[in-house]
Motif scaffolding. Structure first.
Motif: not given
Ligand code: TXA
Ligand code: MG
Length: 343
Positions: A121-148
């Protein structure tokens, strides 16, 4: 914990983003905002990094992670083929709350992230902070929701802190998220795509672009096994037992009094329209019925807020099962463990 103003230009140049990106590049886990909910990110190419996500959340090992990207061109690095319908949807709704499941190219992404499945499953988030991190790292980032695991998904950095402090390397605080419910998960490996999880992009919005789709039958029937591994778990639950009630507000009020007479502390989840009608041990208005987006936006915060009141029972009003209401009802029904009563 770094605060950033998501509205500034050139976020990638900010020291907070650089520090968070450095941690991700060093295979550590960092929480960050997306337009749906906060995600807990790690380098999707590295097993050790991804393992830290499962560890911090207490996530079942068979539940695959969504891969986040900032550039549509890299999708072909991770998947066998991109069907025409998937391309049209990316064009229409990326960046945005739509996760597209495709046949995976073997041996590129961490198997810990895709849990041995043949799809991803792949997605491109619509948030400037998420996009900045993705651009800066130039990595695919695996991310579930950040809850327990099992708790409502986080829509503020405070929620992430409450669940995961001491278990992760950092939180980028970009303020409250917008949509408030997770992305729609759409399986595009079939000729007729299938919604596995309703979310920020509605079925109708998808059909406007690619025509007929279907919905995983398990979403409507708790007896069936869902196609998306994550959908089988109890989820989003507040501490007290939650029950959805089909009925008029007068009927719900009668039930509240009845349960209070039995000695229970009772809360009620309603909207601004009925906030001052109810008498209960805790009344929380979750947005307005005139605008279901406002209900979606505050649902998880509302579910968490009930936990401060030490209740025995929470009764919730129902919402119309259409548009974003489908995602709202899906989350409420799961939070209630499928307990619905009609009066
Ligand atoms: O909005 C969102 O999607 C957020 C933000 C952080 O991007 N992420 C999110 O991730 O909600 P998570 O892990 O909490 O939920 C991912 C869902 C799970 O139900 C999982 O089982 C499903 O997507 N999923 C992921 N990959 C899949 C695959 N290959 N096949 C079927 N379901 C998949
Ligand atoms: Mg989740």
């Amino acid at each position: 914990r770094w605060s950033v103003d998501k509205n500034v230009d050139n976020l990638t140049g900010y020291p907070q983003i650089t520090q968070a990106a450095d941690l991700l590049l060093n295979n550590e886990v960092v929480a960050f905002p997306t337009e749906t909910v906060y995600g807990l990110g790690a380098n999707a190419l590295n097993d050790q990094a991804v393992a830290k996500i499962f560890e911090a959340k207490g996530r079942p090992a068979d539940n695959p992670l969504i891969i986040h990207i900032a550039d549509e061109a890299v999708v072909s690095d991770f998947v066998e083929e991109i069907p025409e319908k998937a391309k049209q949807l990316m064009k229409a709704y990326w960046p945005g709350p739509l996760t597209i499941i495709l046949k995976m190219k073997e041996g590129v992404l961490s198997e810990k992230a895709t849990v041995g499945l043949s799809t991803v499953g792949i997605r491109m988030p619509d948030h400037p902070v998420a996009l900045a991190l993705l651009q800066k790292t130039n990595l695919p980032i695996a991310a579930p929701s950040a809850n327990s695991s099992g708790r409502p998904s986080p829509t503020t950095a405070e929620h992430v802190w409450d669940d995961l402090q001491g278990k992760i390397s950092g939180i980028v605080d970009g303020g409250p998220t917008g949509v408030g419910l997770e992305s729609t998960v759409l399986d595009c490996t079939e000729e007729i795509p299938v919604i596995l999880r309703p979310g920020g992009i509605t079925a109708q919005q998808i059909e406007e672009v690619i025509g007929k789709i279907t919905v995983d039958p398990a979403l409507l029937d708790s007896g069936q096994k869902p196609k998306s591994p994550g959908m089988k778990y109890r989820h989003y639950a507040p501490d007290a037992a939650l029950v959805l009630v089909k009925g008029e507000r007068e009927d719900i009020q009668r039930l509240i009094f009845e349960k209070q007479q039995e000695g229970l502390k009772v809360g009620v989840l309603t909207t601004e329209e009925n906030e001052y009608f109810y008498q209960a041990d805790k009344v929380i208005a979750c947005g307005s019925r005139k605008n279901l987006d406002s209900v979606a936006g505050s649902l998880y915060d509302t579910l968490r807020n009930f936990n401060s009141a030490d209740l025995d029972l929470i009764l919730s009003e129902m919402f119309p099962d259409e548009g974003v209401g489908q995602a709202i009802m899906n989350r409420l029904v799961k939070a209630a463990g499928y307990r619905i009563i009609s009066i």
